[in-house]
Structure formats: structure tokens, C-alpha cells
Design a protein around this motif. Sequence first.
Motif, PDB file in Angstrom:
ATOM      1  N   ASP A  96     -16.302  22.591  56.174  1.00 41.34           N
ATOM      2  CA  ASP A  96     -15.753  23.896  55.793  1.00 41.34           C
ATOM      3  C   ASP A  96     -16.562  25.050  56.376  1.00 41.34           C
ATOM      4  OD1 ASP A  96     -13.804  22.609  54.405  1.00 41.34           O
ATOM      5  OD2 ASP A  96     -14.651  22.974  52.420  1.00 41.34           O
ATOM      6  N   GLU A  97     -17.866  24.853  56.533  1.00 43.56           N
ATOM      7  CA  GLU A  97     -18.719  25.919  57.058  1.00 43.56           C
ATOM      8  C   GLU A  97     -18.433  26.224  58.517  1.00 43.56           C
ATOM      9  OE1 GLU A  97     -22.875  25.394  56.344  1.00 43.56           O
ATOM     10  OE2 GLU A  97     -22.564  24.503  54.362  1.00 43.56           O
ATOM     11  N   PHE A  98     -17.866  25.246  59.219  1.00 46.27           N
ATOM     12  CA  PHE A  98     -17.682  25.394  60.662  1.00 46.27           C
ATOM     13  C   PHE A  98     -16.212  25.504  61.045  1.00 46.27           C
ATOM     14  CE2 PHE A  98     -21.265  22.418  59.795  1.00 46.27           C
ATOM     15  CZ  PHE A  98     -22.262  23.355  59.950  1.00 46.27           C
ATOM     16  N   THR A  99     -15.352  25.736  60.030  1.00 43.49           N
ATOM     17  CA  THR A  99     -13.917  25.826  60.275  1.00 43.49           C
ATOM     18  C   THR A  99     -13.479  27.281  60.218  1.00 43.49           C
ATOM     19  OG1 THR A  99     -13.540  23.648  59.274  1.00 43.49           O
ATOM     20  CG2 THR A  99     -11.634  25.097  59.504  1.00 43.49           C
ATOM     21  N   SER A 100     -12.857  27.727  61.273  1.00 39.98           N
ATOM     22  CA  SER A 100     -12.294  29.074  61.284  1.00 39.98           C
ATOM     23  C   SER A 100     -10.871  28.991  60.740  1.00 39.98           C
ATOM     24  CB  SER A 100     -12.278  29.653  62.701  1.00 39.98           C
ATOM     25  OG  SER A 100     -11.508  28.838  63.572  1.00 39.98           O
ATOM     26  N   GLY A 101     -10.496  29.942  59.894  1.00 38.70           N
ATOM     27  CA  GLY A 101      -9.191  29.898  59.250  1.00 38.70           C
ATOM     28  C   GLY A 101      -8.056  30.264  60.187  1.00 38.70           C
ATOM     29  N   GLU A 102      -6.848  30.056  59.695  1.00 36.19           N
ATOM     30  CA  GLU A 102      -5.654  30.427  60.447  1.00 36.19           C
ATOM     31  C   GLU A 102      -5.636  31.936  60.662  1.00 36.19           C
ATOM     32  OE1 GLU A 102      -0.782  30.033  59.984  1.00 36.19           O
ATOM     33  OE2 GLU A 102      -2.129  29.689  58.277  1.00 36.19           O
ATOM     34  N   GLU A 103      -5.222  32.348  61.843  1.00 40.21           N
ATOM     35  CA  GLU A 103      -5.128  33.770  62.180  1.00 40.21           C
ATOM     36  C   GLU A 103      -3.785  34.055  62.838  1.00 40.21           C
ATOM     37  OE1 GLU A 103      -9.638  35.351  63.201  1.00 40.21           O
ATOM     38  OE2 GLU A 103      -8.333  34.686  64.829  1.00 40.21           O
ATOM     39  N   VAL A 104      -3.335  35.282  62.683  1.00 42.48           N
ATOM     40  CA  VAL A 104      -2.214  35.756  63.485  1.00 42.48           C
ATOM     41  C   VAL A 104      -2.640  37.054  64.158  1.00 42.48           C
ATOM     42  CG1 VAL A 104      -0.407  34.689  62.090  1.00 42.48           C
ATOM     43  CG2 VAL A 104      -1.188  36.989  61.525  1.00 42.48           C
ATOM     44  N   CYS A 105      -2.062  37.302  65.318  1.00 43.00           N
ATOM     45  CA  CYS A 105      -2.279  38.556  66.035  1.00 43.00           C
ATOM     46  C   CYS A 105      -0.950  39.307  66.009  1.00 43.00           C
ATOM     47  CB  CYS A 105      -2.719  38.295  67.470  1.00 43.00           C
ATOM     48  SG  CYS A 105      -4.160  37.196  67.605  1.00 43.00           S
ATOM     49  N   ALA A 106      -0.990  40.566  65.610  1.00 40.00           N
ATOM     50  CA  ALA A 106       0.281  41.251  65.360  1.00 40.00           C
ATOM     51  C   ALA A 106       0.200  42.739  65.657  1.00 40.00           C
ATOM     52  CB  ALA A 106       0.714  41.035  63.909  1.00 40.00           C
ATOM     53  N   ARG A 107       1.397  43.308  65.820  1.00 39.36           N
ATOM     54  CA  ARG A 107       1.595  44.749  65.869  1.00 39.36           C
ATOM     55  C   ARG A 107       2.505  45.123  64.704  1.00 39.36           C
ATOM     56  NH1 ARG A 107       0.397  47.061  70.928  1.00 39.36           N
ATOM     57  NH2 ARG A 107      -0.066  45.507  72.549  1.00 39.36           N
ATOM     58  N   HIS A 108       2.476  46.403  64.325  1.00 37.98           N
ATOM     59  CA  HIS A 108       3.427  46.836  63.309  1.00 37.98           C
ATOM     60  C   HIS A 108       3.852  48.274  63.582  1.00 37.98           C
ATOM     61  CE1 HIS A 108       1.090  49.314  60.107  1.00 37.98           C
ATOM     62  NE2 HIS A 108       0.464  49.415  61.236  1.00 37.98           N
ATOM     63  N   ILE A 109       5.006  48.601  63.026  1.00 39.84           N
ATOM     64  CA  ILE A 109       5.511  49.967  63.044  1.00 39.84           C
ATOM     65  C   ILE A 109       5.628  50.387  61.587  1.00 39.84           C
ATOM     66  CG2 ILE A 109       7.394  51.507  63.726  1.00 39.84           C
ATOM     67  CD1 ILE A 109       8.141  49.454  65.885  1.00 39.84           C
ATOM     68  N   LEU A 110       4.923  51.414  61.198  1.00 44.11           N
ATOM     69  CA  LEU A 110       4.938  51.902  59.826  1.00 44.11           C
ATOM     70  C   LEU A 110       5.865  53.114  59.740  1.00 44.11           C
ATOM     71  CD1 LEU A 110       3.853  51.809  56.924  1.00 44.11           C
ATOM     72  CD2 LEU A 110       1.957  53.268  57.671  1.00 44.11           C
ATOM     73  N   LEU A 111       6.832  53.011  58.820  1.00 43.50           N
ATOM     74  CA  LEU A 111       7.819  54.076  58.653  1.00 43.50           C
ATOM     75  C   LEU A 111       7.934  54.451  57.183  1.00 43.50           C
ATOM     76  CD1 LEU A 111      10.315  52.408  61.087  1.00 43.50           C
ATOM     77  CD2 LEU A 111       9.170  54.579  61.523  1.00 43.50           C
ATOM     78  N   ASP A 112       8.530  55.601  56.931  1.00 41.57           N
ATOM     79  CA  ASP A 112       8.564  56.116  55.565  1.00 41.57           C
ATOM     80  C   ASP A 112       9.674  55.506  54.726  1.00 41.57           C
ATOM     81  OD1 ASP A 112       6.380  57.799  56.014  1.00 41.57           O
ATOM     82  OD2 ASP A 112       7.654  59.426  56.758  1.00 41.57           O
ATOM     83  N   SER A 189       2.418  38.213  67.795  1.00 39.39           N
ATOM     84  CA  SER A 189       2.365  37.814  69.205  1.00 39.39           C
ATOM     85  C   SER A 189       1.636  36.500  69.420  1.00 39.39           C
ATOM     86  CB  SER A 189       1.683  38.910  70.027  1.00 39.39           C
ATOM     87  OG  SER A 189       0.354  39.132  69.545  1.00 39.39           O
ATOM     88  N   GLU A 190       0.826  36.101  68.445  1.00 42.57           N
ATOM     89  CA  GLU A 190       0.021  34.885  68.629  1.00 42.57           C
ATOM     90  C   GLU A 190      -0.366  34.334  67.272  1.00 42.57           C
ATOM     91  OE1 GLU A 190      -4.244  33.663  70.764  1.00 42.57           O
ATOM     92  OE2 GLU A 190      -3.307  35.611  71.155  1.00 42.57           O
ATOM     93  N   ARG A 191      -0.410  33.019  67.170  1.00 40.70           N
ATOM     94  CA  ARG A 191      -0.839  32.348  65.945  1.00 40.70           C
ATOM     95  C   ARG A 191      -1.946  31.359  66.306  1.00 40.70           C
ATOM     96  NH1 ARG A 191       1.776  31.949  61.285  1.00 40.70           N
ATOM     97  NH2 ARG A 191       3.728  32.607  62.267  1.00 40.70           N
ATOM     98  N   ASN A 192      -3.069  31.473  65.645  1.00 37.32           N
ATOM     99  CA  ASN A 192      -4.205  30.579  65.900  1.00 37.32           C
ATOM    100  C   ASN A 192      -4.400  29.678  64.689  1.00 37.32           C
ATOM    101  OD1 ASN A 192      -4.814  31.900  68.389  1.00 37.32           O
ATOM    102  ND2 ASN A 192      -5.823  33.526  67.240  1.00 37.32           N
ATOM    103  N   GLU A 193      -4.234  28.391  64.892  1.00 35.50           N
ATOM    104  CA  GLU A 193      -4.395  27.433  63.804  1.00 35.50           C
ATOM    105  C   GLU A 193      -5.879  27.254  63.478  1.00 35.50           C
ATOM    106  OE1 GLU A 193      -1.903  26.354  62.125  1.00 35.50           O
ATOM    107  OE2 GLU A 193      -0.431  27.268  63.472  1.00 35.50           O
ATOM    108  N   PRO A 194      -6.177  26.769  62.259  1.00 37.06           N
ATOM    109  CA  PRO A 194      -7.581  26.532  61.903  1.00 37.06           C
ATOM    110  C   PRO A 194      -8.247  25.568  62.893  1.00 37.06           C
ATOM    111  CG  PRO A 194      -6.173  26.357  59.976  1.00 37.06           C
ATOM    112  CD  PRO A 194      -5.263  26.440  61.155  1.00 37.06           C
ATOM    113  N   THR A 195      -9.461  25.878  63.271  1.00 32.84           N
ATOM    114  CA  THR A 195     -10.193  25.018  64.210  1.00 32.84           C
ATOM    115  C   THR A 195     -11.607  24.779  63.692  1.00 32.84           C
ATOM    116  OG1 THR A 195     -10.907  26.950  65.499  1.00 32.84           O
ATOM    117  CG2 THR A 195      -8.895  25.836  66.221  1.00 32.84           C
TER     118      THR A 195
END
Length: 247
Positions: A96-112, A189-195
Motif C-alpha cells: 500500500d505504501e508504494f501504490t499510487s491511486g487511480e487518477e484522471v486528467c480532466a478539463r472543465h467548463i464552469l457555468l452559472d 482526457s486520460e485515466r491512470n489506473e493504480p500502479t
Amino acid sequence: YLTQRAQEFTLVAAAEERGLDVSDEVVDARIAEVRASAPDEQGFQDLLEQSGIGDEATLRTLIYENEIIAALFTAIEAEVEIGDEDVAAAYEARQDEFTSGEEVCARHILLDTVEDADAALERLANGEDFAELAAELSTGPSGPDGGDLGCFARGMMVAPFEQAAFEAEVGTPVGPVETQFGQHLILVSERNEPTVAPLADVEAALRSQLVGEAANAAIDAILQSADVTTFPERLSPITEPEAGEEP
């Protein structure tokens, strides 16, 4: 306080029994560092008094104790032997100490409003670029950067946004997602699984960690075996100054 001082006396005695020592030159150098932090000699004396140390002789004793305890810890670390098999076993046990969690890379548009978000979704469906639309429409601070949020793990975003982002398909805009900030359109845009980091990448740090743990255990054993009696009843009570008296 008494427990701490008893431990310090125990470790100083253990260091001296090993023949460890701290030279006057080392102590003098540390005192010079403290003295240099004061504007002048009176400032140095004020510093000693305000810190509760009192005088230079006490400071010298405290520096000696700190230095010789550090020397003891260094000597014990040098005696610790951690084999490759120990490192490998610890690596397997501490995945567990050496495992990086799942990540996503994203953009967003914030509107009212939802209406604004639906209108932006329609423009995206008609082929407009998400980043360009974010730069044009987003009210969030990332708007000028095309809504780029970089990569993030779970727990870094507000719950509704996080859930939508981690459930989204890569390359497909989702939303609107409502948070306290407004209405979000999200593009992953990208999904990184736990490694798990390879052993070779963490071996040096893990070995150092195991050495430190073994040294701490040895220090604990010294403290546990010490026969020290404290007398808290002999401590002088702290009294508040009377009116008009200097504290």
C-alpha cells in the motif's frame, strides 16, 4: 517533563558507556550559532532567560546531551544490518505504501446555470473544441487555460465533481454536474489506473526506513531496560505573580 529527562539521562549514559563523546569544539560551535542569532551579548543573555535555559552553562549541557544522543543513534544505525531478503519481505508486506491511486486528467467548463451548460453542451456536440470553449465561457480560474485541471486522485475534488469525473468515459464530455461552485461540464482526457512502484525504485528509501525502525527499536529497548526513578513530588509548583510583581 520528568519522563523526558529520565529518557535523556538514560541515553546519555548509554552513549558514554559506548565510549562516545562530544568535543568542546563541537559544543562551542553550536553555542556560537545560538549567539549569532542574537543581536548582541545582552540579547544572547535575554534569549537564554526567555527560553527557560537560564545561563550558558546550562545551554552547554543541553547541547552536549543533544549531540551525544544523536551520536548514539548514528552508532546504532551503523550496526543495523538489513539484508536484501529483509527489504524484499518488507516490500511485499507494505504494498500500500508504494501504490499510487487511480487518477484522471480532466478539463472543465464552469457555468452559472443549467441553461448555460446545456447551450455549451450543444456547441460541443456540434464539434467545437472543449478547451477553446472553456477559455471563452468558463467562469472558473482555469478558464484561461482551457479549463485544464491537470490530473487528480480521489479525494481531491468535491464529491459530485469527483464522482462524475471518475465515471466518465475518456474523450466524452459529461454534465452538467452541479456543485456549490456552479454547473460543470467535464472532459476526461486520460485515466491512470493504480500502479505499484517497482522494488528497484523504492529499495533505497525502504532500506533506510528499515534501518531507522531497527534503530528506534534498539533505542526503545535501552529505555525499557533503564532503572530510573523520578520524584515528581519534589517539583516546585508554578505560582502566579502577585499584583505589582514582575512575572
